[in-house]
Every structure is written in structure tokens, then in C-alpha cells.
Scaffold this motif. Structure first.
Motif, PDB file in Angstrom:
ATOM      1  N   VAL A  57       0.856  -1.191   0.000  1.00 32.54           N
ATOM      2  CA  VAL A  57       0.000   0.000   0.000  1.00 32.54           C
ATOM      3  C   VAL A  57       0.887   1.233   0.000  1.00 32.54           C
ATOM      4  O   VAL A  57       1.732   1.395   0.888  1.00 32.54           O
ATOM      5  N   LEU A 104      -6.539   7.342   4.209  1.00 30.98           N
ATOM      6  CA  LEU A 104      -7.095   6.168   3.549  1.00 30.98           C
ATOM      7  C   LEU A 104      -6.070   5.057   3.413  1.00 30.98           C
ATOM      8  O   LEU A 104      -6.395   3.881   3.571  1.00 30.98           O
ATOM      9  N   GLY A 105      -4.820   5.403   3.126  1.00 29.62           N
ATOM     10  CA  GLY A 105      -3.791   4.366   2.993  1.00 29.62           C
ATOM     11  C   GLY A 105      -3.625   3.559   4.261  1.00 29.62           C
ATOM     12  O   GLY A 105      -3.537   2.325   4.231  1.00 29.62           O
ATOM     13  N   ILE A 125      -6.693   1.302   4.677  1.00 29.69           N
ATOM     14  CA  ILE A 125      -6.623   0.145   3.777  1.00 29.69           C
ATOM     15  C   ILE A 125      -5.658  -0.894   4.346  1.00 29.69           C
ATOM     16  O   ILE A 125      -5.945  -2.095   4.346  1.00 29.69           O
ATOM     17  N   VAL A 146      -1.698  -1.636  -4.027  1.00 31.08           N
ATOM     18  CA  VAL A 146      -2.685  -0.555  -3.990  1.00 31.08           C
ATOM     19  C   VAL A 146      -1.959   0.771  -4.199  1.00 31.08           C
ATOM     20  O   VAL A 146      -1.173   1.197  -3.344  1.00 31.08           O
ATOM     21  N   ASN A 167      -2.248   4.153  -3.852  1.00 27.28           N
ATOM     22  CA  ASN A 167      -3.116   5.067  -3.115  1.00 27.28           C
ATOM     23  C   ASN A 167      -2.509   6.451  -2.940  1.00 27.28           C
ATOM     24  O   ASN A 167      -3.243   7.427  -2.778  1.00 27.28           O
ATOM     25  N   SER A 212       1.839   6.661  -9.495  1.00 25.13           N
ATOM     26  CA  SER A 212       1.061   5.432  -9.679  1.00 25.13           C
ATOM     27  C   SER A 212       1.716   4.529 -10.717  1.00 25.13           C
ATOM     28  O   SER A 212       1.802   3.307 -10.539  1.00 25.13           O
ATOM     29  N   GLN A 257      -5.904   0.789  -8.514  1.00 22.13           N
ATOM     30  CA  GLN A 257      -5.600   2.210  -8.668  1.00 22.13           C
ATOM     31  C   GLN A 257      -6.689   3.033  -7.993  1.00 22.13           C
ATOM     32  O   GLN A 257      -7.860   2.938  -8.354  1.00 22.13           O
ATOM     33  N   VAL A 258      -6.300   3.825  -7.008  1.00 21.05           N
ATOM     34  CA  VAL A 258      -7.267   4.693  -6.343  1.00 21.05           C
ATOM     35  C   VAL A 258      -7.454   5.943  -7.194  1.00 21.05           C
ATOM     36  O   VAL A 258      -6.515   6.719  -7.398  1.00 21.05           O
ATOM     37  N   ALA A 284     -12.283   2.108   3.112  1.00 22.96           N
ATOM     38  CA  ALA A 284     -11.270   1.047   3.076  1.00 22.96           C
ATOM     39  C   ALA A 284     -11.915  -0.332   3.045  1.00 22.96           C
ATOM     40  O   ALA A 284     -11.462  -1.231   2.311  1.00 22.96           O
ATOM     41  N   ARG A 286      -3.560  11.698   1.236  1.00 21.30           N
ATOM     42  CA  ARG A 286      -4.926  11.249   1.064  1.00 21.30           C
ATOM     43  C   ARG A 286      -5.453  10.522   2.272  1.00 21.30           C
ATOM     44  O   ARG A 286      -4.819   9.725   2.860  1.00 21.30           O
TER      45      ARG A 286
END
Length: 305
Positions: free
Chosen positions: A15, A22-23, A26, A89, A91, A119, A139-140, A223, A305
Motif C-alpha cells: 500500500v 485512507l492508505g 486500507i 494498492v 493510493n 502510480s 488504482q485509487v 477502506a 490522502r
């Protein structure tokens, strides 16, 4: 998944942007479902704090997603200590707001570099592992991938780019049994979104969205939905679910946004002058604080993020 053992149990998951927001959420959800988790981010101290909060096996690496060599070193460490990843992920992401004409070129460029180039660099670092493991890359993306908004040009451009990148990558690796998913998410309770509301113009623009589109969702909720999509190797996941309907009307969205902006931006400018925000959510501080303390030569790292 309730009542069954998660297919993620015993697998290695990477991640990015995992130091907060958010990371980190997740990562916690992946760990709770039995995955070995590799945390990547620019703040080792914060990454260590997240690592200690996870229930399962977890390691962390300090790495900038725009640094190919740094990512390569992190990738080597992940393989040596956790095994080849079968889930990645992408992110890591940052944003900035304000009029394009007044934006700092270095800040604008950094947003695109972290969100889009970062990314792609993440995918390049781990694509060999995903090919070997028939793995899955998530991919976020964002609602901004579907329809651009004024005052967020760098963020919208980068999120449209990551959507297109993920579609292209999916087509390239589908025959190799590698899944590529795109996560379309709306407002999520992170430092970045809290900073948006500090600025009257951005707050007002969000206020003109339809009521369901204004709601802010917890990182735990988002998540959970994303990790379930990983388990099921979904080609796309929408949080909230109604975002899927935006795909049906995305061709009309630029005209609608332009019409509303033509009416509302002059009104808002008369109340409060527009100003560049700098990077939003930098290092867990507010956008204004980050803008004052971090000039263009020392830009945030992509953990916002």
C-alpha cells in the motif's frame, strides 16, 4: 468476507501513501483479513506508528513514489522480508486548489507527479511480481476522474490520467491473469478533504453539489469497500455506490460544470478573493500551514490522502 476465510490470508499486499488517512485504513483492513502488509510512504515515524497498530505481519519502507530507485529498493525489501506481492494498492495522492493562472508551477507539477507518475512508477516496480503471482493492482481514482471541477485543475488532470493509465494497463496484462481495478471514491474524511473546507471558495463549490455528493465518508467505510473489491478482483469499485451512475452521464458533466461555474464563480469572487491553497493535507497539517512552511522546492510527499 463474513463466514469464510479471506483469499487475502497469507498473501503479501503493498500500500502506498500508507502513513495516514485512507492508505493507513486500507492497510489495517488488509491486515485484519490476514494479509502480510508492506507500508510505503515518506514518513518513517508515522509509518512505524501505523505498523504497530496492525494486527498481523507488517513491515514499512520509507519511499517517495516518484523516485524510481527508491521504489526499487523498497520492492527488493518487500520481496526479501514478506515475499512477492500479489496485491498492490496505488493510493498515494495529494491535491492543491485555486485558480490555475495563479498556481505555483512547482506545486501543480508535484501533484501530477505524485498522483499520476507515482502510480505508474508503483506499477512498474511491482508488475513483475503481479505477473508471477497472477495478482491484482488497485488504482485509487476519484469522482474527479469522471468530471473535472474548477479550482482543482492539477488534481482533476492527474485523476483523469490515472483512470486512463489503469484502463491501458488492464488491457495489457489481462491475458496474463493479472487483474487491474479502479476505485472511484468521493469525499473521504482525510486531511486533504478537511483542508478543502478551510477555503471558502472550495467549500462553497462543494456545497453546490447535489446533497448525496456532499457527504463525507469515514476512511474505515471506504477502506472496507475497497478491500472487499480486492478480494473479488473487481475491475471497478464505487464508494459511494451511486457514483456508478455518473459513468452514464459523464459526457454531459463538463457542460453542466461550466454552466454552474459561469454563474457562481463571479459571485464567490465578490465575497472572497480566490487564492492558491498550496498542497492540501501535507504532513497532516492544514493546507494554509503547509503552504506557509513548505515552498515549492520542498514539496509534500504524497501521503496526504
Amino acid at each position: 468476507m463474513p463466514g469464510t476465510e479471506s483469499p487475502l490470508r497469507g498473501r503479501t499486499a503493498v500500500v502506498t501513501g500508507a502513513a495516514r488517512g485512507l492508505g493507513a485504513a486500507i492497510a489495517r483492513e488488509l491486515s485484519a483479513r490476514g494479509a502480510r502488509v508492506a507500508l510505503l510512504g515518506r514518513e518513517e515515524r508515522t509509518l512505524r506508528r501505523v505498523q504497530r497498530s496492525l494486527p498481523g505481519v507488517c513491515e514499512c519502507w520509507e519511499a517517495d513514489v516518484t523516485d524510481d530507485r527508491g521504489l526499487a529498493r523498497a520492492g527488493e525489501g518487500v520481496r526479501a522480508r514478506l515475499g512477492p506481492p500479489s496485491v498492490v494498492v496505488a493510493n498515494a495522492g495529494i491535491a492543491e486548489g485555486g485558480p490555475f493562472a495563479e498556481s505555483d508551477p512547482a506545486v501543480w507539477r508535484r501533484v501530477v507527479e505524485v498522483n499520476l507518475i507515482g502510480s505508474a512508477a508503483t506499477a512498474r516496480t511491482f508488475i513483475g511480481d503481479l505477473l508471477d503471482t497472477s495478482g491484482y493492482f488497485l488504482q485509487v481514482a476519484s469522482l474527479a476522474s469522471l468530471g473535472a471541477a474548477p479550482m482543482m485543475s492539477a488534481y482533476c488532470a492527474s485523476k483523469a490520467g490515472v483512470e486512463s493509465f489503469a484502463h491501458a494497463l488492464r488491457a495489457e496484462v489481462a491475458h496474463r491473469r493479472v487483474g487491474v481495478g479502479i476505485a472511484y471514491i468521493n469525499w473521504t474524511d482525510t486531511d486533504m478533504v478537511r483542508d478543502v473546507d478551510e477555503y471558502a471558495v472550495l467549500r462553497e463549490l462543494r456545497g453546490h453539489m447535489p446533497p448525496p455528493a456532499r457527504r463525507v465518508y469515514s476512511v474505515e467505510h471506504v477502506a472496507g469497500r475497497l478491500v472487499t473489491a480486492i478480494e473479488r478482483r473487481r475491475p471497478s469499485v464505487y464508494v459511494p455506490g451511486w457514483l456508478r451512475s455518473a459513468q452514464l452521464v459523464r459526457a454531459a458533466m463538463p457542460s453542466v460544470v461550466t454552466m454552474l461555474s459561469r454563474r457562481e464563480l463571479p459571485r464567490l469572487a465578490a465575497v472572497e478573493p480566490f487564492e492558491a491553497t498550496g498542497v492540501l493535507g501535507s504532513d497532516g497539517r492544514t493546507g494554509r500551514a503547509a503552504s506557509r512552511s513548505r515552498p515549492g522546492r520542498d514539496l509534500p510527499d504524497g501521503d496526504a490522502r
